[in-house]
Design a protein around this motif. Structure first.
Motif, PDB file in Angstrom:
ATOM      1  N   ALA A  27       0.834  -1.211   0.000  1.00 17.04           N
ATOM      2  CA  ALA A  27       0.000   0.000   0.000  1.00 17.04           C
ATOM      3  C   ALA A  27       0.863   1.253   0.000  1.00 17.04           C
ATOM      4  CB  ALA A  27      -0.931  -0.009   1.206  1.00 17.04           C
ATOM      5  N   LEU A  28       1.984   1.224   0.699  1.00 19.48           N
ATOM      6  CA  LEU A  28       2.879   2.370   0.711  1.00 19.48           C
ATOM      7  C   LEU A  28       3.507   2.576  -0.669  1.00 19.48           C
ATOM      8  CD1 LEU A  28       3.854   4.508   2.677  1.00 19.48           C
ATOM      9  CD2 LEU A  28       5.793   3.038   3.235  1.00 19.48           C
ATOM     10  N   GLY A  29       3.809   1.468  -1.367  1.00 24.97           N
ATOM     11  CA  GLY A  29       4.285   1.595  -2.735  1.00 24.97           C
ATOM     12  C   GLY A  29       3.231   2.187  -3.653  1.00 24.97           C
ATOM     13  N   LEU A  30       1.974   1.762  -3.471  1.00 23.94           N
ATOM     14  CA  LEU A  30       0.875   2.350  -4.251  1.00 23.94           C
ATOM     15  C   LEU A  30       0.703   3.823  -3.928  1.00 23.94           C
ATOM     16  CD1 LEU A  30      -1.532   2.018  -6.190  1.00 23.94           C
ATOM     17  CD2 LEU A  30      -2.903   1.265  -4.236  1.00 23.94           C
ATOM     18  N   ASN A  31       1.049   4.211  -2.706  1.00 21.11           N
ATOM     19  CA  ASN A  31       0.924   5.611  -2.310  1.00 21.11           C
ATOM     20  C   ASN A  31       1.864   6.510  -3.106  1.00 21.11           C
ATOM     21  OD1 ASN A  31      -0.330   7.574  -0.757  1.00 21.11           O
ATOM     22  ND2 ASN A  31       1.191   7.475   0.867  1.00 21.11           N
ATOM     23  N   VAL A  32       2.969   5.956  -3.594  1.00 20.34           N
ATOM     24  CA  VAL A  32       3.839   6.728  -4.486  1.00 20.34           C
ATOM     25  C   VAL A  32       3.087   7.063  -5.765  1.00 20.34           C
ATOM     26  CG1 VAL A  32       5.959   6.676  -5.845  1.00 20.34           C
ATOM     27  CG2 VAL A  32       5.934   5.696  -3.534  1.00 20.34           C
ATOM     28  N   VAL A  33       2.359   6.073  -6.298  1.00 16.91           N
ATOM     29  CA  VAL A  33       1.667   6.240  -7.574  1.00 16.91           C
ATOM     30  C   VAL A  33       0.417   7.098  -7.405  1.00 16.91           C
ATOM     31  CG1 VAL A  33       0.587   5.021  -9.498  1.00 16.91           C
ATOM     32  CG2 VAL A  33       2.549   3.999  -8.322  1.00 16.91           C
ATOM     33  N   VAL A  34      -0.390   6.788  -6.399  1.00 14.27           N
ATOM     34  CA  VAL A  34      -1.674   7.474  -6.218  1.00 14.27           C
ATOM     35  C   VAL A  34      -1.519   8.728  -5.368  1.00 14.27           C
ATOM     36  CG1 VAL A  34      -4.019   7.245  -5.327  1.00 14.27           C
ATOM     37  CG2 VAL A  34      -2.943   5.322  -6.502  1.00 14.27           C
ATOM     38  N   GLY A  35      -0.848   8.579  -4.205  1.00 15.43           N
ATOM     39  CA  GLY A  35      -0.774   9.692  -3.261  1.00 15.43           C
ATOM     40  C   GLY A  35       0.121  10.820  -3.693  1.00 15.43           C
ATOM     41  N   LEU A  36       1.262  10.510  -4.312  1.00 15.60           N
ATOM     42  CA  LEU A  36       2.187  11.563  -4.723  1.00 15.60           C
ATOM     43  C   LEU A  36       1.955  12.007  -6.156  1.00 15.60           C
ATOM     44  CD1 LEU A  36       5.569  10.402  -3.100  1.00 15.60           C
ATOM     45  CD2 LEU A  36       3.915  12.064  -2.239  1.00 15.60           C
ATOM     46  N   ALA A  37       1.920  11.045  -7.088  1.00 20.57           N
ATOM     47  CA  ALA A  37       1.795  11.405  -8.498  1.00 20.57           C
ATOM     48  C   ALA A  37       0.355  11.563  -8.963  1.00 20.57           C
ATOM     49  CB  ALA A  37       2.499  10.369  -9.373  1.00 20.57           C
TER      50      ALA A  37
ATOM     51  N   MET B  24      -3.796   9.804   1.749  1.00 20.96           N
ATOM     52  CA  MET B  24      -2.899   9.826   0.594  1.00 20.96           C
ATOM     53  C   MET B  24      -1.721  10.771   0.825  1.00 20.96           C
ATOM     54  SD  MET B  24      -5.368   9.615  -2.764  1.00 20.96           S
ATOM     55  CE  MET B  24      -6.137  11.202  -2.441  1.00 20.96           C
ATOM     56  N   GLY B  25      -0.557  10.345   0.349  1.00 30.00           N
ATOM     57  CA  GLY B  25       0.624  11.188   0.426  1.00 30.00           C
ATOM     58  C   GLY B  25       1.340  11.180   1.752  1.00 30.00           C
ATOM     59  N   THR B  26       0.915  10.321   2.701  1.00 30.28           N
ATOM     60  CA  THR B  26       1.560  10.241   4.002  1.00 30.28           C
ATOM     61  C   THR B  26       2.221   8.878   4.177  1.00 30.28           C
ATOM     62  OG1 THR B  26      -0.430   9.393   5.115  1.00 30.28           O
ATOM     63  CG2 THR B  26      -0.171  11.786   4.975  1.00 30.28           C
ATOM     64  N   ILE B  27       3.072   8.760   5.187  1.00 25.54           N
ATOM     65  CA  ILE B  27       3.716   7.476   5.477  1.00 25.54           C
ATOM     66  C   ILE B  27       2.836   6.632   6.396  1.00 25.54           C
ATOM     67  CG2 ILE B  27       5.690   6.393   6.600  1.00 25.54           C
ATOM     68  CD1 ILE B  27       7.417   8.680   5.663  1.00 25.54           C
ATOM     69  N   GLY B  28       2.357   7.226   7.478  1.00 26.92           N
ATOM     70  CA  GLY B  28       1.582   6.466   8.446  1.00 26.92           C
ATOM     71  C   GLY B  28       0.196   6.082   7.952  1.00 26.92           C
ATOM     72  N   GLY B  29      -0.392   6.880   7.030  1.00 32.55           N
ATOM     73  CA  GLY B  29      -1.748   6.622   6.575  1.00 32.55           C
ATOM     74  C   GLY B  29      -1.937   5.254   5.951  1.00 32.55           C
ATOM     75  N   PRO B  30      -1.190   4.904   4.882  1.00 32.24           N
ATOM     76  CA  PRO B  30      -1.360   3.578   4.283  1.00 32.24           C
ATOM     77  C   PRO B  30      -1.035   2.428   5.240  1.00 32.24           C
ATOM     78  CG  PRO B  30      -0.242   5.044   2.768  1.00 32.24           C
ATOM     79  CD  PRO B  30      -0.326   5.767   4.071  1.00 32.24           C
ATOM     80  N   LEU B  31      -0.094   2.645   6.156  1.00 28.77           N
ATOM     81  CA  LEU B  31       0.232   1.597   7.124  1.00 28.77           C
ATOM     82  C   LEU B  31      -0.960   1.315   8.037  1.00 28.77           C
ATOM     83  CD1 LEU B  31       3.872   2.669   8.121  1.00 28.77           C
ATOM     84  CD2 LEU B  31       3.171   1.028   6.381  1.00 28.77           C
ATOM     85  N   ILE B  32      -1.596   2.381   8.528  1.00 32.92           N
ATOM     86  CA  ILE B  32      -2.769   2.207   9.403  1.00 32.92           C
ATOM     87  C   ILE B  32      -3.951   1.672   8.611  1.00 32.92           C
ATOM     88  CG2 ILE B  32      -4.438   3.445  10.831  1.00 32.92           C
ATOM     89  CD1 ILE B  32      -2.186   5.326  11.645  1.00 32.92           C
ATOM     90  N   GLY B  33      -4.182   2.225   7.416  1.00 33.13           N
ATOM     91  CA  GLY B  33      -5.295   1.747   6.595  1.00 33.13           C
ATOM     92  C   GLY B  33      -5.154   0.285   6.232  1.00 33.13           C
TER      93      GLY B  33
END
Length: 602
Positions: A283-293, A521-530
């Protein structure tokens, strides 16, 4: 220029009860009495038979759901006493006293009411309830009545209303960060360590629950308790400290995670923890694609599958069609590299699309991967993946003589097979967190955010949108492939059914995307908790698997209504989704008791 003046003095809702108007003082006393009554009822028997799990028949020793009611009532008492101005408790409510009381009393009512309903349903009627259940239930009702009789915590420019629903919405809304009192550095470090210690204890308690009724009660208590603590302003204070001491925060977080497998005596619960880490890392890897880009990728789970299949083929499985046995470090690099190549091959022809069109194409590629793995069975295509049977019998890792398949004694604690893989996956998570953090803070990360906000404007400013989007796609694919290499060894086998868009068992693309949105989206702790929530809840509530997509959809709707920025939000999202009053211009000084606001351009 229009001046709006309110001549009504703002109520001081943080004053002791003796200084409040009579209705507010009576409401606070009612909330205090109800919370005390609910707490006292937990020391009485709630049912006469031990057929209901948790043994609620003992007087003087709370157990099971009684403990959760006791904890919620005790917290409610502390917050009510904080509103009284009791010396030493003022630090509990830097952001307001009444909203946390409302939320905590609702949590006590929810937990106690659920326990009463569960006992009645399981044992066959309300007749099976003992006086303790009625005492706690009555106390919870009285506490809620008193809590909602309190005035709303008024903030500048805030008019919460006087009805039930306006006050509830106000209680759930994000508070403005309180101005923290300066503390010494060692005190701030101790607070951070204590916060992670409490978080570890809560997580261990939840994952160790033995039956569904206790886990549901745990979810109710934690949901209302965390929201109350957040509304009180404590979470904002801890966040300020963690932002100030980032190195200490990261160290405390990983130290708490390392302690988790040593706290478990049941290997099944440790296995859940290891799978949560895999899910969270992807999920954190997906956050690079969705949350940042800002690229909506609906086929992301395919990259996890590429890494897992690659590791299965090169790790010495007897059913592997390649017949090679790479050392683990080589298998990891191979899986990440193949996933990266796969990401480039998918991204190159598709990333010139935007929005819904990109989402549809990535969804198609995700399904193409699954069907390709299904058809490479020697009949429909070359014999590479063994079709629907997958690649089984993947051997356990052996790194420098350390066999991950055996139980090891470390400092007097038994570290099981799942614990070994948990610690290995924790190392991979640390690598992914480091990559994400460095990427987000870099020049490329800022360019990704610019593309996410407005690609046309970013391109006009000289940003090569296609190249940077392809880089984000490739990086996200490599991070997912990295996690896939561990998943292949942990699960002993890989099959095509594990990598669907939506399925009954995570990780899949729908749950990964939901984890990113739910967490923030765009955070470190968010996808980990989700990811932890979305994996843990189905794992503990097996009877809800047929309805989990419906329930998660409802949860997302509620989240979008009350906290659209996610559970963990960065400053940008908070400013985007909440009115901040930054455009308000202070008016001239008005008489005492009046509030003046000048709206620019009104």
């Amino acid at each position: 220029m229009t001046t709006i003046t309110k001549n009504t003095p703002a109520a001081d809702t943080t004053a002791p009860a003796a200084l409040l108007p009579l209705p507010a003082a009576a409401a606070r006393i009612t909330a205090l009495a109800g919370s005390a009554l609910a707490l006292a009822g937990t020391f009485l028997a709630w049912t006469w038979t031990d057929e209901f799990p948790g043994d609620l028949t003992v007087t003087g020793y709370p157990g099971g759901l009684q403990v959760l009611t006791l904890v919620g009532a005790a917290l409610a008492l502390l917050f009510v006493l904080s509103g009284y101005g009791v010396k030493g408790l003022g630090w509990l409510t830097p952001g307001g006293t009444n909203s946390p009381v409302r939320l905590l009393t609702l949590g006590v009512l929810g937990t106690t009411g659920y326990a009463i309903a569960a006992i009645s349903t399981t044992l066959g009627g309300l007749v099976n309830l003992e006086p303790g259940a009625w005492v706690s239930g009555l106390g919870a009702v009285i506490a809620v009545i008193g809590a909602f009789g309190l005035p709303a915590d008024q903030e500048p420019d805030d008019d919460a209303g006087t009805g039930f629903w306006p006050r509830l919405r106000h209680s759930l809304s994000a508070p403005r960060p309180p101005r923290a009192k300066e503390l010494s550095s060692w005190a701030e470090v101790l607070i951070i360590i204590g916060a992670f210690a409490v978080g570890l204890y809560v997580f261990v308690y939840g994952i160790d629950t033995d039956y569904a009724e206790l886990f549901i009660g745990f979810l109710i208590t934690v949901a209302f308790g965390f929201t109350a603590i957040n509304r009180a302003g404590l979470v904002a204070r801890v966040n300020a400290l963690t932002a100030k001491h980032r190195t200490v925060t990261m160290g405390a977080a990983f130290a708490a995670a390392i302690c988790f497998p040593f706290s478990q005596s049941n290997d099944q619960f440790t296995l859940i923890g290891a799978n949560i880490l895999i899910f969270a890392t992807v999920a954190l890897g997906l956050n690079v694609v969705v949350g940042l880009a800002g690229l909506l990728d609906l086929g992301y789970v395919a990259f996890l599958g590429v890494g897992a299949y690659t590791a299965a083929l090169v790790s010495g499985s007897p059913q592997s069609s390649i017949g090679v046995h790479f050392p683990f470090w080589a298998a990891v690099l191979t899986g990440a590299a193949v996933s990266l190549i796969f990401g480039v091959l998918i991204g190159a022809p598709t990333l010139r699309l935007r929005g819904d069109y990109l989402a549809i194409v990535t969804l198609g590629f995700g399904e193409i991967f699954r069907l390709a793995m299904l058809n490479l069975n020697g009949t429909s295509g070359p014999d590479i993946t063994n079709g629907a049977q997958g690649i089984p019998n993947i051997p356990d890792l052996n790194v420098f003589g350390f066999d991950f398949g055996l139980t090891h004694n470390v400092g007097g604690f038994d570290l099981t097979r799942s614990g070994n893989y948990f610690l290995l996956m924790l190392l991979f998570t640390a690598v992914v967190v480091l990559v994400f953090r460095r990427s987000a803070d870099s020049r490329i990360g800022r360019a990704w955010v610019a593309i996410r906000e407005d690609e046309t404007a970013a391109t006009a400013m000289g940003i090569n949108g296609f190249r940077l989007k392809l880089l984000a796609f490739a990086l996200g694919a490599a991070l997912a492939g990295l996690a896939g290499t561990v998943q292949a060894h942990l699960g002993y086998s890989v099959t095509p059914e594990q990598y669907q868009f939506a399925g009954s068992v995570p990780p899949n693309s729908a749950f990964l995307l939901a984890a990113v949105i739910l967490g923030g989206m765009g955070t470190i702790g968010g996808p980990l908790i989700g990811a932890a929530l979305l994996y843990l809840i189905p794992a503990k509530l097996q009877f809800m698997q047929d309805y989990q997509l419906l329930l998660f959809g409802v949860a997302l709707i509620i989240l979008m209504r009350f906290r659209p920025e996610g559970l963990v939000a960065d400053r940008r999202k908070q400013l985007e989704f909440h009115e901040t009053g930054q455009l308000d211009v202070p008016d001239e000084k008005l008489p005492d008791g009046a509030v003046g606001i000048t709206k620019a351009g009104a």
